[in-house]
Structures are given as C-alpha cells and as structure tokens.
Design a protein around this motif. Sequence first.
Motif, PDB file in Angstrom:
ATOM      1  N   SER A 121       0.842  -1.206   0.000  1.00 52.78           N
ATOM      2  CA  SER A 121       0.000   0.000   0.000  1.00 52.78           C
ATOM      3  C   SER A 121       0.879   1.258   0.000  1.00 52.78           C
ATOM      4  N   TYR A 122       2.034   1.200   0.664  1.00 58.20           N
ATOM      5  CA  TYR A 122       2.981   2.325   0.610  1.00 58.20           C
ATOM      6  C   TYR A 122       3.476   2.521  -0.828  1.00 58.20           C
ATOM      7  N   ALA A 123       3.741   1.407  -1.485  1.00 57.59           N
ATOM      8  CA  ALA A 123       4.228   1.486  -2.868  1.00 57.59           C
ATOM      9  C   ALA A 123       3.179   2.157  -3.759  1.00 57.59           C
ATOM     10  N   MET A 124       1.920   1.798  -3.523  1.00 58.64           N
ATOM     11  CA  MET A 124       0.847   2.388  -4.338  1.00 58.64           C
ATOM     12  C   MET A 124       0.692   3.878  -4.037  1.00 58.64           C
ATOM     13  N   LEU A 125       0.868   4.244  -2.766  1.00 57.50           N
ATOM     14  CA  LEU A 125       0.826   5.668  -2.395  1.00 57.50           C
ATOM     15  C   LEU A 125       1.969   6.419  -3.077  1.00 57.50           C
ATOM     16  N   ALA A 126       3.148   5.804  -3.084  1.00 60.59           N
ATOM     17  CA  ALA A 126       4.323   6.445  -3.695  1.00 60.59           C
ATOM     18  C   ALA A 126       4.112   6.602  -5.197  1.00 60.59           C
ATOM     19  N   GLU A 127       3.573   5.579  -5.830  1.00 57.78           N
ATOM     20  CA  GLU A 127       3.351   5.661  -7.285  1.00 57.78           C
ATOM     21  C   GLU A 127       2.427   6.823  -7.624  1.00 57.78           C
ATOM     22  N   GLU A 128       1.362   6.948  -6.848  1.00 59.37           N
ATOM     23  CA  GLU A 128       0.390   8.003  -7.159  1.00 59.37           C
ATOM     24  C   GLU A 128       0.925   9.400  -6.817  1.00 59.37           C
TER      25      GLU A 128
END
Length: 197
Positions: A121-128
């Motif tokens: 979920s952190y990775a998805m936050l970073a991507e966005e």
Amino acid sequence: MSEEEPELIPAKWIEIYHYCPKIIYYMGVLGARERETEYMVEGKSEQENEEERERRRITLLAKRKEKVIRRWMNLKLSSEKLGIKGEVDFIAQTENGTKIVEIKHTTINKLMPGYLYQTASYAMLAEENLKIPVRSIIIHYIKSGKTFEINLTDEIRNHVKWVTRKIKDIIEKEKIPKVQKIKECRGCGYYKVCKKL
Ligand code: SF4
C-alpha cells in the motif's frame, strides 16, 4: 471514525486486518488503542536507528550491492483514490528501479502477509503521489536478519484494494467481523476486550 477525520484508512490497518479483522472493529468503531508495551517502544527505537543507518549508506541495506541513486525518507502520503494514508519510511531509486523498503523489528523468519500488503500500500501511495513506477518492495526484519524482495504485481495491488474495502465496510456498517478462534489471540493486546464481547 469521527466526522472531522478524513475518511482515509491508515496503511498500518492493512497489516492489522491480516492479523485479525476484529481489531479493526475495536480501533475503527470503538476507538480502542493497544497499550504500548516496552517491547513495542524498543522495537520503534531499533527501527529508527536502522533507518538512520540506511540514510547514510551508498548501497541498499548494506549487504546488497545495489547502488541507491536517490532516496526519500519518512514521507507522509495519502490518496483519496485509494482511500489510504501512511508514512513511508524509505523509498529508494536504485539502478534496478524504484523500491519501497520497510524495516520491521521481529524475530520471525517468514514473510507475513500483513507486512507484504501494508508495504504494497505504501508502494501504491508512492506511485500516485510521486508519479513514479515502483518495481518491488523490500521487507527487512532487524532481529532475524531476514530480507524479502517481492515484485509489485497487479494481483498484489488488487488485494490491497480489496482489504481497504473490507476495512471500510467494518467501520461503516459497525459490524463485528466473525473470526474463528485463532492462534494470534494469545499475543493479542485486545484479548480482554474480546473476551467480554
Ligand atoms: S483476541 Fe483473538 S479474536 Fe480477539 S481481536 Fe485479538 S486476535 Fe482477534
């Protein structure tokens, strides 16, 4: 969740949901919080020390021969689209792509699903938020010395979205999730609350 708070789920709750969904009810609906134990405080401080060491290293997690080109530390990120928020400890742009590093203070030897999906979920936050593709996530256990690297796939992303919906559901419908007696109960900080319900 109170009306003043944004309706965003803390990414940490994704890990907690995998430990036991009932805890989400206790925290999200009843507002209960686990008492901070000495072990938890010690864990936090070891984690911070490890992050500080990581800040100064040229290569990723010292033992890997992977050069870090750019790093972001302790970024507070949120996404209305994903419905989550969280503080990402460490994002590393390496010669092999961007990676999210999560450090855990634990003696266990296997990859825990909760840690995997919380970090995803952190990775998805970073991507966005940073508009960069994330290649993989790295989870490092300080105590056991184990390190896991997992590619960020659509399957993992979809699972994060699914868990987020489940968490929102528990909070909005104020319904105690049904949980079979699980082995985690013995080490659970909500055991006393749970026994009464
Ligand atoms: S005591 Fe067991 S069932 Fe209750 S919240 Fe903790 S882990 Fe879940």
